[in-house]
Design a protein around this motif. Structure first.
Motif, PDB file in Angstrom:
ATOM      1  N   THR A  57       0.835  -1.195   0.000  1.00 43.96           N
ATOM      2  CA  THR A  57       0.000   0.000   0.000  1.00 43.96           C
ATOM      3  C   THR A  57       0.870   1.245   0.000  1.00 43.96           C
ATOM      4  O   THR A  57       2.029   1.207   0.416  1.00 43.96           O
ATOM      5  CB  THR A  57      -0.920   0.032   1.243  1.00 43.96           C
ATOM      6  OG1 THR A  57      -1.719   1.221   1.206  1.00 43.96           O
ATOM      7  CG2 THR A  57      -0.098   0.013   2.520  1.00 43.96           C
ATOM      8  N   LEU A  58       0.298   2.328  -0.483  1.00 45.82           N
ATOM      9  CA  LEU A  58       0.951   3.629  -0.437  1.00 45.82           C
ATOM     10  C   LEU A  58       0.327   4.537   0.617  1.00 45.82           C
ATOM     11  O   LEU A  58       0.614   5.743   0.663  1.00 45.82           O
ATOM     12  CB  LEU A  58       0.883   4.317  -1.807  1.00 45.82           C
ATOM     13  CG  LEU A  58       1.639   3.625  -2.957  1.00 45.82           C
ATOM     14  CD1 LEU A  58       1.382   4.367  -4.267  1.00 45.82           C
ATOM     15  CD2 LEU A  58       3.135   3.570  -2.669  1.00 45.82           C
ATOM     16  N   ASP A  59      -0.508   3.946   1.482  1.00 45.63           N
ATOM     17  CA  ASP A  59      -1.211   4.738   2.491  1.00 45.63           C
ATOM     18  C   ASP A  59      -0.250   5.437   3.447  1.00 45.63           C
ATOM     19  O   ASP A  59      -0.548   6.527   3.942  1.00 45.63           O
ATOM     20  CB  ASP A  59      -2.170   3.851   3.289  1.00 45.63           C
ATOM     21  CG  ASP A  59      -3.369   3.408   2.460  1.00 45.63           C
ATOM     22  OD1 ASP A  59      -3.576   3.994   1.381  1.00 45.63           O
ATOM     23  OD2 ASP A  59      -4.084   2.479   2.889  1.00 45.63           O
ATOM     24  N   ASN A  60       0.886   4.803   3.719  1.00 42.49           N
ATOM     25  CA  ASN A  60       1.840   5.429   4.647  1.00 42.49           C
ATOM     26  C   ASN A  60       2.370   6.740   4.096  1.00 42.49           C
ATOM     27  O   ASN A  60       2.567   7.712   4.843  1.00 42.49           O
ATOM     28  CB  ASN A  60       3.014   4.475   4.916  1.00 42.49           C
ATOM     29  CG  ASN A  60       2.563   3.185   5.564  1.00 42.49           C
ATOM     30  OD1 ASN A  60       1.794   3.203   6.522  1.00 42.49           O
ATOM     31  ND2 ASN A  60       3.031   2.048   5.042  1.00 42.49           N
ATOM     32  N   PHE A  61       2.587   6.798   2.779  1.00 46.97           N
ATOM     33  CA  PHE A  61       3.066   8.031   2.164  1.00 46.97           C
ATOM     34  C   PHE A  61       1.922   9.031   1.977  1.00 46.97           C
ATOM     35  O   PHE A  61       2.133  10.241   2.093  1.00 46.97           O
ATOM     36  CB  PHE A  61       3.735   7.737   0.821  1.00 46.97           C
ATOM     37  CG  PHE A  61       5.034   6.996   0.950  1.00 46.97           C
ATOM     38  CD1 PHE A  61       6.209   7.652   1.248  1.00 46.97           C
ATOM     39  CD2 PHE A  61       5.071   5.612   0.779  1.00 46.97           C
ATOM     40  CE1 PHE A  61       7.404   6.963   1.372  1.00 46.97           C
ATOM     41  CE2 PHE A  61       6.268   4.919   0.898  1.00 46.97           C
ATOM     42  CZ  PHE A  61       7.443   5.588   1.193  1.00 46.97           C
ATOM     43  N   LYS A  62       0.719   8.530   1.683  1.00 51.77           N
ATOM     44  CA  LYS A  62      -0.432   9.429   1.556  1.00 51.77           C
ATOM     45  C   LYS A  62      -0.737  10.115   2.882  1.00 51.77           C
ATOM     46  O   LYS A  62      -1.176  11.265   2.912  1.00 51.77           O
ATOM     47  CB  LYS A  62      -1.658   8.636   1.093  1.00 51.77           C
ATOM     48  CG  LYS A  62      -1.547   8.120  -0.338  1.00 51.77           C
ATOM     49  CD  LYS A  62      -2.785   7.307  -0.712  1.00 51.77           C
ATOM     50  CE  LYS A  62      -2.682   6.772  -2.137  1.00 51.77           C
ATOM     51  NZ  LYS A  62      -3.867   5.949  -2.502  1.00 51.77           N
ATOM     52  N   ARG A  63      -0.479   9.417   3.970  1.00 51.78           N
ATOM     53  CA  ARG A  63      -0.717   9.978   5.303  1.00 51.78           C
ATOM     54  C   ARG A  63       0.177  11.198   5.558  1.00 51.78           C
ATOM     55  O   ARG A  63      -0.205  12.114   6.291  1.00 51.78           O
ATOM     56  CB  ARG A  63      -0.457   8.897   6.351  1.00 51.78           C
ATOM     57  CG  ARG A  63      -0.743   9.288   7.783  1.00 51.78           C
ATOM     58  CD  ARG A  63      -0.540   8.073   8.668  1.00 51.78           C
ATOM     59  NE  ARG A  63      -0.466   8.428  10.071  1.00 51.78           N
ATOM     60  CZ  ARG A  63      -0.161   7.565  11.037  1.00 51.78           C
ATOM     61  NH1 ARG A  63       0.086   6.297  10.722  1.00 51.78           N
ATOM     62  NH2 ARG A  63      -0.101   7.959  12.299  1.00 51.78           N
ATOM     63  N   LEU A  64       1.334  11.208   4.915  1.00 52.79           N
ATOM     64  CA  LEU A  64       2.260  12.334   5.090  1.00 52.79           C
ATOM     65  C   LEU A  64       1.750  13.607   4.427  1.00 52.79           C
ATOM     66  O   LEU A  64       2.291  14.686   4.667  1.00 52.79           O
ATOM     67  CB  LEU A  64       3.631  11.976   4.510  1.00 52.79           C
ATOM     68  CG  LEU A  64       4.485  11.009   5.329  1.00 52.79           C
ATOM     69  CD1 LEU A  64       5.695  10.551   4.521  1.00 52.79           C
ATOM     70  CD2 LEU A  64       4.935  11.652   6.623  1.00 52.79           C
ATOM     71  N   MET A  65       0.704  13.498   3.582  1.00 51.30           N
ATOM     72  CA  MET A  65       0.152  14.667   2.908  1.00 51.30           C
ATOM     73  C   MET A  65      -0.697  15.512   3.840  1.00 51.30           C
ATOM     74  O   MET A  65      -1.087  16.628   3.474  1.00 51.30           O
ATOM     75  CB  MET A  65      -0.683  14.219   1.704  1.00 51.30           C
ATOM     76  CG  MET A  65       0.083  13.407   0.672  1.00 51.30           C
ATOM     77  SD  MET A  65       1.486  14.309  -0.014  1.00 51.30           S
ATOM     78  CE  MET A  65       0.602  15.562  -0.952  1.00 51.30           C
ATOM     79  N   LYS A  66      -0.993  15.012   5.040  1.00 51.57           N
ATOM     80  CA  LYS A  66      -1.786  15.786   5.985  1.00 51.57           C
ATOM     81  C   LYS A  66      -1.024  17.047   6.392  1.00 51.57           C
ATOM     82  O   LYS A  66       0.199  17.017   6.551  1.00 51.57           O
ATOM     83  CB  LYS A  66      -2.111  14.948   7.222  1.00 51.57           C
ATOM     84  CG  LYS A  66      -3.033  13.763   6.938  1.00 51.57           C
ATOM     85  CD  LYS A  66      -3.344  13.002   8.216  1.00 51.57           C
ATOM     86  CE  LYS A  66      -4.291  11.845   7.938  1.00 51.57           C
ATOM     87  NZ  LYS A  66      -4.607  11.074   9.175  1.00 51.57           N
ATOM     88  N   PRO A  67      -1.746  18.172   6.579  1.00 48.87           N
ATOM     89  CA  PRO A  67      -1.074  19.448   6.910  1.00 48.87           C
ATOM     90  C   PRO A  67      -0.192  19.377   8.150  1.00 48.87           C
ATOM     91  O   PRO A  67       0.861  20.025   8.191  1.00 48.87           O
ATOM     92  CB  PRO A  67      -2.250  20.411   7.118  1.00 48.87           C
ATOM     93  CG  PRO A  67      -3.364  19.826   6.312  1.00 48.87           C
ATOM     94  CD  PRO A  67      -3.201  18.341   6.402  1.00 48.87           C
ATOM     95  N   MET A  68      -0.598  18.603   9.156  1.00 53.38           N
ATOM     96  CA  MET A  68       0.179  18.559  10.397  1.00 53.38           C
ATOM     97  C   MET A  68       1.591  18.009  10.152  1.00 53.38           C
ATOM     98  O   MET A  68       2.559  18.482  10.744  1.00 53.38           O
ATOM     99  CB  MET A  68      -0.536  17.704  11.443  1.00 53.38           C
ATOM    100  CG  MET A  68      -0.759  16.256  11.045  1.00 53.38           C
ATOM    101  SD  MET A  68      -1.570  15.298  12.362  1.00 53.38           S
ATOM    102  CE  MET A  68      -0.297  15.301  13.620  1.00 53.38           C
ATOM    103  N   TYR A  69       1.712  17.032   9.252  1.00 55.31           N
ATOM    104  CA  TYR A  69       3.030  16.479   8.952  1.00 55.31           C
ATOM    105  C   TYR A  69       3.823  17.409   8.038  1.00 55.31           C
ATOM    106  O   TYR A  69       5.052  17.477   8.126  1.00 55.31           O
ATOM    107  CB  TYR A  69       2.884  15.096   8.328  1.00 55.31           C
ATOM    108  CG  TYR A  69       2.238  14.090   9.259  1.00 55.31           C
ATOM    109  CD1 TYR A  69       2.781  13.816  10.506  1.00 55.31           C
ATOM    110  CD2 TYR A  69       1.060  13.433   8.899  1.00 55.31           C
ATOM    111  CE1 TYR A  69       2.188  12.901  11.363  1.00 55.31           C
ATOM    112  CE2 TYR A  69       0.460  12.523   9.753  1.00 55.31           C
ATOM    113  CZ  TYR A  69       1.027  12.265  10.980  1.00 55.31           C
ATOM    114  OH  TYR A  69       0.432  11.366  11.837  1.00 55.31           O
ATOM    115  N   GLY A  70       3.116  18.119   7.172  1.00 60.05           N
ATOM    116  CA  GLY A  70       3.791  19.121   6.346  1.00 60.05           C
ATOM    117  C   GLY A  70       4.433  20.201   7.199  1.00 60.05           C
ATOM    118  O   GLY A  70       5.557  20.649   6.924  1.00 60.05           O
ATOM    119  N   ASP A  71       3.730  20.614   8.260  1.00 68.25           N
ATOM    120  CA  ASP A  71       4.277  21.617   9.171  1.00 68.25           C
ATOM    121  C   ASP A  71       5.527  21.100   9.868  1.00 68.25           C
ATOM    122  O   ASP A  71       6.471  21.856  10.104  1.00 68.25           O
ATOM    123  CB  ASP A  71       3.222  22.017  10.208  1.00 68.25           C
ATOM    124  CG  ASP A  71       2.044  22.764   9.593  1.00 68.25           C
ATOM    125  OD1 ASP A  71       2.208  23.301   8.476  1.00 68.25           O
ATOM    126  OD2 ASP A  71       0.968  22.805  10.225  1.00 68.25           O
TER     127      ASP A  71
END
Length: 272
Positions: A39-53
């Motif tokens: 799955t690529l869900d682990n990388f998609k999860r990084l797209m959340k704003p909190m992780y971007g910050d």
């Protein structure tokens, strides 16, 4: 004979570099869902704003620490390179000596200096001046980064400067160039390889450190290193932690490639 002598190194690299890296990649691309599934869900999860910050904050602090280390380290490297040869080894040893102490202890020492009852506030209180909260903020984290990683900036620049042909500087002075022109036209261009190495060697550990923000930042905010640490030690989510590690490695590789390309371009240029 030389071929056989390389086998231990190859075996060591496979066991302790390639295999762990492959495991991190596998963990980042999988998760447990009625078994191990791709799955690529682990990388998609990084797209959340909190992780971007988290990534932006980490890169920003690392850049500030790197720039501060360059501003402080370059003059120090010049001083070391210009000291007479008999004293140079002693001065370099004194500069490197703190690195022999445990990294954690060096960071704890700054807590006793910057703390509410630390040396600085005690001195200010004794002078009748107001005290300050010097811990648990970005400034304390940057200070810890600069202190711990400054030798990584100084030593590469010092190595380049110490090997520089002094005849070029003497020739420039004979032609009427003042100290500023000599620095801009001769010393700085020739020291670029050391500067690039120093920037890379400071930025990489600064962007991935977790001990310094944990202690000097008080755990009040999270950087990339803390995010990875928490996923492996607290959340027990090795899959997401591996995905974060992969992204962090990509960022570091990009920065190294950019620095290497810039270094090659500068090396192919001319002084004048």
């Amino acid at each position: 004979m030389k071929k056989y002598a390389a086998y231990p190194y190859i075996i060591w690299s496979i066991i302790f570099i390639i295999v762990p890296l492959v495991l991190v990649v596998v963990f980042s691309l999988t998760k447990y869902q009625d078994g191990l599934v791709f799955t690529l869900d682990n990388f998609k999860r990084l797209m959340k704003p909190m992780y971007g910050d988290v990534f932006i904050h980490s890169i920003l602090l690392a850049l500030i620490a790197t720039i501060a280390s360059l501003i402080l380290g370059y003059p120090m490297a010049m001083i070391l390179a210009n000291i007479e040869l008999k004293k140079r080894s002693t001065m370099v040893l004194l500069f490197v000596l703190p690195m022999w102490m445990n990294f954690l202890l060096r960071t704890y020492a700054w807590m006793s200096i910057l703390g509410r009852n630390g040396f600085i506030n005690v001195a200010l209180k004794a002078l009748g001046l107001p005290t300050f909260n010097l811990l648990y903020n970005d400034g304390a984290v940057i200070l810890g980064m600069v202190y711990n990683f400054l030798p990584f900036m100084v030593l590469p620049i010092y190595t380049v400067l110490s090997k520089m042909d002094k005849k070029l500087i003497e020739a420039a002075k004979d032609l009427g160039a003042n100290k500023i022109i000599v620095f801009i036209k001769i010393i700085l261009p020739l020291s670029i390889p050391g500067v690039m190495s120093g920037i890379t060697m400071v930025f990489m550990p600064a962007v991935s450190t977790f001990v310094i923000p944990r202690l000097l930042g008080g755990g009040q905010y999270m950087l990339i290193g803390n995010l990875v640490e928490d996923q492996f030690t607290l959340m027990n989510d090795w899959h997401f932690g591996s995905a974060v590690s992969i992204i962090m490695m990509i960022l570091i590789l990009i920065s190294m490639a950019a620095m290497s390309k810039y270094d090659k371009e500068e090396s192919g240029g001319h002084l004048w």
